[in-house]
Design a protein around this motif. Structure first.
Motif, short mmCIF file in Angstrom:
data_model
loop_
_atom_site.label_atom_id
_atom_site.label_comp_id
_atom_site.label_asym_id
_atom_site.label_seq_id
_atom_site.Cartn_x
_atom_site.Cartn_y
_atom_site.Cartn_z
N GLU A 208 36.86 37.01 49.72
CA GLU A 208 38.02 36.13 49.74
C GLU A 208 38.00 35.18 48.68
N ALA A 209 37.09 34.49 48.39
CA ALA A 209 36.88 33.64 47.21
C ALA A 209 37.20 34.23 45.89
N ILE A 210 36.72 35.55 45.54
CA ILE A 210 37.09 36.00 44.28
C ILE A 210 38.47 36.62 44.50
N ARG A 211 39.14 36.66 45.43
CA ARG A 211 40.59 37.10 45.51
C ARG A 211 41.47 35.70 45.26
N LEU A 212 40.92 34.62 45.89
CA LEU A 212 41.94 33.46 45.76
C LEU A 212 41.73 32.70 44.37
N GLU B 260 41.69 38.00 37.13
CA GLU B 260 42.10 39.29 37.34
C GLU B 260 40.92 40.17 36.80
N MET B 261 40.09 39.79 35.73
CA MET B 261 39.12 40.62 35.26
C MET B 261 37.90 40.60 36.37
N GLN B 262 37.44 39.39 36.99
CA GLN B 262 36.88 39.42 38.06
C GLN B 262 37.12 40.23 39.18
N LYS B 263 38.30 40.08 39.51
CA LYS B 263 38.45 40.68 40.85
C LYS B 263 38.48 42.26 40.48
N ALA B 264 38.84 42.80 39.33
CA ALA B 264 38.73 44.21 39.18
C ALA B 264 37.21 44.72 38.98
N ALA B 265 36.37 43.71 38.82
CA ALA B 265 34.74 43.80 38.59
C ALA B 265 34.03 44.02 39.78
N TRP B 266 34.67 43.20 40.70
CA TRP B 266 33.69 43.04 41.91
C TRP B 266 34.52 43.61 43.30
N LEU B 267 35.94 43.41 43.46
CA LEU B 267 36.49 43.52 44.62
C LEU B 267 36.34 44.98 45.06
N PRO B 268 36.58 46.13 44.36
CA PRO B 268 36.31 47.44 44.73
C PRO B 268 34.99 47.82 45.25
N LYS B 269 33.99 47.09 44.41
CA LYS B 269 32.53 47.23 44.83
C LYS B 269 32.43 46.62 46.48
N MET C 15 35.35 30.23 37.70
CA MET C 15 36.41 30.80 38.03
C MET C 15 37.75 30.04 38.27
N PRO C 16 38.92 30.50 37.67
CA PRO C 16 40.08 29.46 37.40
C PRO C 16 40.64 28.80 38.45
N GLY C 17 40.25 29.26 39.91
CA GLY C 17 40.92 28.68 40.95
C GLY C 17 40.40 27.17 41.18
N GLY C 18 41.29 26.31 41.58
CA GLY C 18 40.62 24.93 41.72
C GLY C 18 40.30 24.33 43.02
#
Length: 364
Positions: A96-100, A104-113, A206-209
């Motif tokens: 959820e931290a990665i999703r929030l 986009e690159m970090q999401k694509a790299a880790w969320l499927p795994k 990570m760009p989220g603040g």
């Protein structure tokens, strides 16, 4: 307004409970402790095959794209079974931290795994949640130095979302040179914790603040409440069943009024906590402005309900309840851990106060 779960959510919960009842009986938990296992790996893969790990991960990243209440019914089932899996660390907090907050690159790299169970994540903060607790590790020039402790499930995690000085988040591959994992003593033997030391290791900001961090903590608190509710209900059923079987002076223990009162008190507190957890799940999906107050209320009521249930379960069982052969200690240990995970009563009472309209604490 419908205050009940949908038919699909009820079916999801039934599927999760059936799977857990089949794969993680109490004898399995004892075997994991005796073998000093970090987690129940076969159960983790079974959860992945059922799609449970990707319940809130977007469909474009291999998940189901469902909501907080769907996740909550799974967490409630996991709490009831006292499952030895890194679901909270990897899915509720890490994914959820990665999703929030991730790119986009970090999401694509880790969320499927993470959705498939091929990788495990953890969330590393210092003495507590939120930007105010971001000490211990600093990110400079793409390199992370410092330490975080305690970090749940860090011994089996492949990636960590680290809360760094200044209130930001960094994504760190834990399998690289320069990361040291030191196992800590844990009262709950089925949920290990570690100290992570970072010696100038590569890390990606990570760009989220701060807003993403606050939402992550609130959503995590709601899911921790669901887990506690499931565990509290399991304690209630365990105490009830024992009281109905145990004979005292020629009559069932459950026939005594004092025992009936204990069980009734647990039932009332558990239902109150469940209602608050449902409200928190609804707020996470439909009313984000209400989420801070809803999360704090859910967290506080769940801590209280699970504490009462775990303690009274021991009392109903008497001396035998304190033995390793009895099953009470699994929930008592988990209750002590959940009482402080993501902040204890004081932290969430303060957040509840600040979330009230016109609160001077909020204005300050």
């Amino acid at each position: 307004m419908n205050f009940d779960l949908s038919d699909e959510q009820k079916m999801l919960g039934e599927q999760a409970r059936a799977l857990l009842a089949d794969l993680t009986p109490f004898d399995r938990l004892r075997a994991l402790i005796d073998s000093a296992s970090e987690w129940d790996e076969p159960l983790w893969h079974a959860l992945a095959e059922m799609g449970f790990l990707g319940v809130t991960i977007p469909e474009e990243h291999g998940g189901l794209g469902l909501g907080a209440l769907d996740l909550g019914v799974i967490m409630e089932a996991l709490g009831g079974a006292n499952a030895a899996v890194p679901f909270m660390s990897s899915i509720v907090l890490g994914a959820e931290a990665i999703r929030l907050a991730g790119s986009e690159m970090q999401k694509a790299a880790w969320l499927p795994k993470l959705a498939s169970g091929d990788a495990i994540a953890t969330f590393a903060h210092a003495a507590g949640p939120g930007p105010a607790f971001a000490g211990g590790a600093a990110l400079e020039g793409g390199r992370l130095s410092g330490s975080k402790s305690p970090v749940a499930d860090a011994g089996i995690a492949h990636v960590a979302v680290v809360l760094v000085e200044g209130g930001g988040l960094a994504l760190v591959d834990l399998d690289q040179t320069g990361v040291t994992r030191t196992k800590l003593g844990s009262f709950d033997q089925l949920r290990p914790h570690y100290r992570l030391d970072f010696d100038g290791v590569e890390a990606k900001a990570m760009p989220g603040g701060a807003a993403a961090i606050e939402r992550l903590i609130d959503q995590g608190a709601v899911q921790a409440a669901f887990e506690a509710v499931g565990a509290a209900e399991a304690c209630l059923h365990m105490a009830r069943d024992y009281a109905m079987e145990r004979q005292i002076f020629g009559r069932p223990l459950a026939g005594y009024q004092a025992i009936k009162h204990k069980l009734a008190d647990i039932a009332v507190m558990t239902e109150l906590a469940r209602s608050n957890a449902y409200y928190g799940g609804w707020a996470a999906e439909s009313a984000p402005d209400e989420l801070p107050a809803a999360a704090a209320a859910a967290r506080l009521s769940a801590i209280k309900a699970f504490e009462m249930a775990a303690r009274e379960n021991l009392q109903v069982h008497g001396g035998i309840g304190y033995t390793f052969e009895a099953n009470c200690h699994f929930y008592y240990r988990r209750e002590r851990l959940l009482a402080v995970h993501l902040g204890g009563r004081g932290y969430w009472a303060d957040r509840l106060l600040k979330a009230q309209p016109g609160s001077q604490a909020k204005a300050a």
